[in-house]
Design an enzyme around this catalytic site. Sequence first.
Site, short mmCIF file in Angstrom:
data_model
loop_
_atom_site.label_atom_id
_atom_site.label_comp_id
_atom_site.label_asym_id
_atom_site.label_seq_id
_atom_site.Cartn_x
_atom_site.Cartn_y
_atom_site.Cartn_z
N CYS A 1 -69.63 -26.04 -0.18
CA CYS A 1 -68.35 -25.48 0.63
C CYS A 1 -67.67 -26.97 0.88
O CYS A 1 -67.82 -27.46 2.00
CB CYS A 1 -68.57 -24.53 1.89
SG CYS A 1 -66.94 -23.81 2.71
N CYS B 1 -65.32 -26.22 4.58
CA CYS B 1 -67.07 -25.74 5.84
C CYS B 1 -68.16 -25.46 5.96
O CYS B 1 -68.68 -26.85 5.24
CB CYS B 1 -65.81 -25.09 6.77
SG CYS B 1 -66.59 -22.91 5.75
N SER B 2 -68.96 -24.48 6.27
CA SER B 2 -70.01 -24.93 5.51
C SER B 2 -70.52 -23.06 5.35
O SER B 2 -71.48 -22.61 5.34
CB SER B 2 -70.80 -25.08 6.76
OG SER B 2 -70.36 -24.19 8.04
N CYS B 3 -69.21 -22.28 4.37
CA CYS B 3 -69.75 -20.74 4.23
C CYS B 3 -71.57 -21.06 2.95
O CYS B 3 -71.32 -21.70 2.45
CB CYS B 3 -68.63 -20.76 2.75
SG CYS B 3 -67.45 -20.38 4.01
#
Lengths: 205, 219
Positions: free
Chosen positions: A105, A108-110
Amino acid sequence: MTTDGEHGGELSDVELRVRALESILTEKGYVDPAAVDAVVETYETRIGPRNGARVVAKAWADDGFAQWLREDATAAISSLGFTGRQGDSMVAVENTPTEHHMVVCTLCSCYPWPVLGLPPVWYKSAPYRSRAVFDPRGVLAEFGVTLPESTRIRVWDSTAEVRYLVIPMRPAGTDGWREERLADLVTRNSMIGTGLALSPEQVPA
Amino acid sequence: MNGAQDMGGQMGFGPVEAETDEPTFHADWEARVLGLTIAMGAARAWNLDMGRFARESLPPAEYLTSSYYQIWLRGLQKLLVQSGLVTQDELDAGRSLEPGRPGTGVLKPENVQRVLGTSVSNERPVSTPARFAVGDAVVIRNMHPLGHTRLPRYARAKRGVVEMIHGAQVFADAHASGLGEEPQWLYTVRFTGLELWGDDADPSLAVSIDAWESYLEAG
């Protein structure tokens, strides 16, 4: 969990601010600290890559399940009881000798929480997010993985709410293994695509 | 926005450093920040996309020098103040100075398992058919919105191919701005490494993004 003691001043300041924030939210009646405890406990002990390993092992052992994963991963994964936040729309991508999948991702941090738990620090870090889409072979080398030049690399940047689970290749020498035993070969990184499944020699018999 | 969060293709951050036997949290405060952020979802004062925008709109220097949960803490504080649930004075004082807003939803311990374990689909019915089909050539629009977007810079103005259609889904860019869900068809669009990164790219590389229909033009 560790404490902040060894990190010194800056983090202690963060700790104070977090405590103050929790007090404010509790005093104002917005937060029940016992619910926060329960959330933390869930992600520390109940939801983690062991869930994803069960999905992969079942796909290896059961052709019907593997086919269901290809057609409707959300339903197939739900059937094992792995549902919830950050796993509402799942896609499973299978590694083959000619194609290797890797998930990132960049924004962000999906990450697919119900099957892998919370993401590790490296997954959320600038080095991984910046380079996974640009130099995935270089990133793989840092994880000790070298793929043949003939293997195509396919990177999935999770920019919406679809979450991707890599199904690593089943290691040789595992014919006839039960799902529980197969699951021991499935590492978290192999389901992100920064690793491969372990070989039978790499796990205790 | 073209903020520090949009990292794909940036250089100079060094090697990826993986930790062996990494704990879920590295300190108690990290766990509390995650738990508080999830618990405050019950107040329904903002949505997931507003949460992402609160984090990514931190000043770039701050974003890049903060740890992951420090960014979450700053994002949560910002959302609380923006929504009026907490005042800046209260954050500065470190204690509550006035009663909370009556009727605000609260996550109860007995509901945690249900809330965390319930899938909430982002798919929505729409009356218009999908404009693109699997296999269609598309060009990603060149756009630089000031607000939230899920279109990474490295993909803008690039040519790709539609590989999957995921139904119509809540459009993050609108949802983050408080404009409602405005669902649009969502596609996986695949690019070659050569298209994204030029002639020096690994010829065996393909990269995909998930892109809402308004990010795309016919190719």
